[in-house]
Every structure is written in C-alpha cells, then in structure tokens.
Design a protein around this motif. Structure first.
Motif, PDB file in Angstrom:
ATOM      1  N   ASP A  54       0.815  -1.212   0.000  1.00 40.99           N
ATOM      2  CA  ASP A  54       0.000   0.000   0.000  1.00 40.99           C
ATOM      3  C   ASP A  54       0.852   1.268   0.000  1.00 40.99           C
ATOM      4  OD1 ASP A  54      -2.491  -1.297  -0.013  1.00 40.99           O
ATOM      5  OD2 ASP A  54      -2.407  -1.583   2.158  1.00 40.99           O
ATOM      6  N   HIS A  55       1.811   1.345   0.907  1.00 40.70           N
ATOM      7  CA  HIS A  55       2.632   2.547   1.032  1.00 40.70           C
ATOM      8  C   HIS A  55       4.079   2.185   1.346  1.00 40.70           C
ATOM      9  CE1 HIS A  55      -0.869   5.196   1.035  1.00 40.70           C
ATOM     10  NE2 HIS A  55      -1.448   4.306   1.801  1.00 40.70           N
ATOM     11  N   PRO A  56       4.823   1.573   0.405  1.00 42.75           N
ATOM     12  CA  PRO A  56       6.220   1.245   0.679  1.00 42.75           C
ATOM     13  C   PRO A  56       7.039   2.521   0.852  1.00 42.75           C
ATOM     14  CG  PRO A  56       5.716   0.861  -1.614  1.00 42.75           C
ATOM     15  CD  PRO A  56       4.429   1.210  -0.946  1.00 42.75           C
ATOM     16  N   ARG A  57       7.919   2.536   1.853  1.00 36.64           N
ATOM     17  CA  ARG A  57       8.706   3.732   2.134  1.00 36.64           C
ATOM     18  C   ARG A  57      10.207   3.490   2.004  1.00 36.64           C
ATOM     19  NH1 ARG A  57       5.346   7.407   1.080  1.00 36.64           N
ATOM     20  NH2 ARG A  57       3.730   7.779   2.574  1.00 36.64           N
ATOM     21  N   TRP A  58      10.710   2.410   2.586  1.00 37.96           N
ATOM     22  CA  TRP A  58      12.143   2.144   2.605  1.00 37.96           C
ATOM     23  C   TRP A  58      12.406   0.751   2.074  1.00 37.96           C
ATOM     24  CZ3 TRP A  58      14.986   6.253   3.533  1.00 37.96           C
ATOM     25  CH2 TRP A  58      14.454   7.288   4.278  1.00 37.96           C
ATOM     26  N   ILE A  59      13.459   0.620   1.289  1.00 39.16           N
ATOM     27  CA  ILE A  59      13.882  -0.681   0.776  1.00 39.16           C
ATOM     28  C   ILE A  59      15.338  -0.871   1.172  1.00 39.16           C
ATOM     29  CG2 ILE A  59      14.292  -2.072  -1.285  1.00 39.16           C
ATOM     30  CD1 ILE A  59      12.030  -0.556  -2.634  1.00 39.16           C
ATOM     31  N   TYR A  60      15.652  -2.033   1.737  1.00 36.81           N
ATOM     32  CA  TYR A  60      17.012  -2.322   2.176  1.00 36.81           C
ATOM     33  C   TYR A  60      17.381  -3.724   1.710  1.00 36.81           C
ATOM     34  CZ  TYR A  60      21.101  -2.629   5.170  1.00 36.81           C
ATOM     35  OH  TYR A  60      22.391  -2.765   5.627  1.00 36.81           O
ATOM     36  N   VAL A  61      18.498  -3.851   1.028  1.00 33.87           N
ATOM     37  CA  VAL A  61      18.964  -5.158   0.554  1.00 33.87           C
ATOM     38  C   VAL A  61      20.015  -5.671   1.533  1.00 33.87           C
ATOM     39  CG1 VAL A  61      20.027  -6.419  -1.338  1.00 33.87           C
ATOM     40  CG2 VAL A  61      18.527  -4.476  -1.829  1.00 33.87           C
ATOM     41  N   LEU A  62      19.776  -6.861   2.067  1.00 32.49           N
ATOM     42  CA  LEU A  62      20.702  -7.484   3.011  1.00 32.49           C
ATOM     43  C   LEU A  62      21.880  -8.111   2.263  1.00 32.49           C
ATOM     44  CD1 LEU A  62      18.086  -9.223   5.345  1.00 32.49           C
ATOM     45  CD2 LEU A  62      19.274  -7.049   5.721  1.00 32.49           C
ATOM     46  N   PRO A  63      22.985  -8.365   2.954  1.00 31.49           N
ATOM     47  CA  PRO A  63      24.161  -8.946   2.298  1.00 31.49           C
ATOM     48  C   PRO A  63      23.881 -10.273   1.585  1.00 31.49           C
ATOM     49  CG  PRO A  63      24.770  -8.131   4.462  1.00 31.49           C
ATOM     50  CD  PRO A  63      23.268  -8.021   4.360  1.00 31.49           C
ATOM     51  N   ASN A  64      22.891 -11.040   2.078  1.00 30.13           N
ATOM     52  CA  ASN A  64      22.589 -12.327   1.431  1.00 30.13           C
ATOM     53  C   ASN A  64      21.620 -12.191   0.263  1.00 30.13           C
ATOM     54  OD1 ASN A  64      20.149 -11.845   2.667  1.00 30.13           O
ATOM     55  ND2 ASN A  64      20.065 -13.776   3.780  1.00 30.13           N
ATOM     56  N   GLY A  65      21.227 -10.942  -0.084  1.00 30.46           N
ATOM     57  CA  GLY A  65      20.337 -10.715  -1.214  1.00 30.46           C
ATOM     58  C   GLY A  65      18.871 -10.572  -0.846  1.00 30.46           C
ATOM     59  N   ASP A  66      18.502 -10.873   0.410  1.00 28.42           N
ATOM     60  CA  ASP A  66      17.118 -10.673   0.835  1.00 28.42           C
ATOM     61  C   ASP A  66      16.798  -9.184   0.799  1.00 28.42           C
ATOM     62  OD1 ASP A  66      16.883 -13.362   1.255  1.00 28.42           O
ATOM     63  OD2 ASP A  66      16.890 -13.261   3.438  1.00 28.42           O
TER      64      ASP A  66
END
Length: 78
Positions: A54-66
């Motif tokens: 609905d309202h994505p604000r932050w996206i963070y990629v972890l070292p394992n690709g998640d």
C-alpha cells in the motif's frame, strides 16, 4: 533563471520562498499496468519482487540478497 546559472561552484540561487508551512511537491506513486514492466537499458532486465504494497517507504537489501521493505503505517480509523 537559466539552468546553468544554478549550477557550478558559485550558483545563483533564487530568493527563499518563506511560508508558514513549507510546501512539499511529492511525485505521485504509480504502479505498473497489468503485465507491463519499465523498459530497462540494453542488457538489463526488470522483475517485480513484491506486489500488493500500500505505502512502501524504505527498501534495504541485506548482504545475502534478501530485500526488506518498510511500509507507512495506516492512520487508525476514527
């Protein structure tokens, strides 16, 4: 004011627009049409990895690709 006047080591800036409440121009979020994706540069591909947000604000990629996505909290119903 021409574009070049506002760039470089000593740009000419317009005077501040003083208001009681700051004006913020936010670009509207628009999803992809069904079955469509943006056109990437040659040699690249675009794939959706999430939908129904609905309202994505932050996206963070972890070292394992998640990928972690934080959404804005909805206002409580009155």
């Amino acid at each position: 004011m021409p574009f070049r006047a506002g760039t470089g080591p000593q740009p000419t800036l317009p005077p501040p627009n003083e208001t009681l409440i700051p004006t913020v121009h936010i670009a509207p979020a628009t999803g992809w049409a069904a079955g469509a994706t943006p056109t990437p540069a040659p040699g690249l591909a675009v794939n959706a990895f999430a939908s129904g947000l609905d309202h994505p604000r932050w996206i963070y990629v972890l070292p394992n690709g998640d990928v972690l996505v934080a959404e804005k909290q909805r206002a409580a119903a009155a």
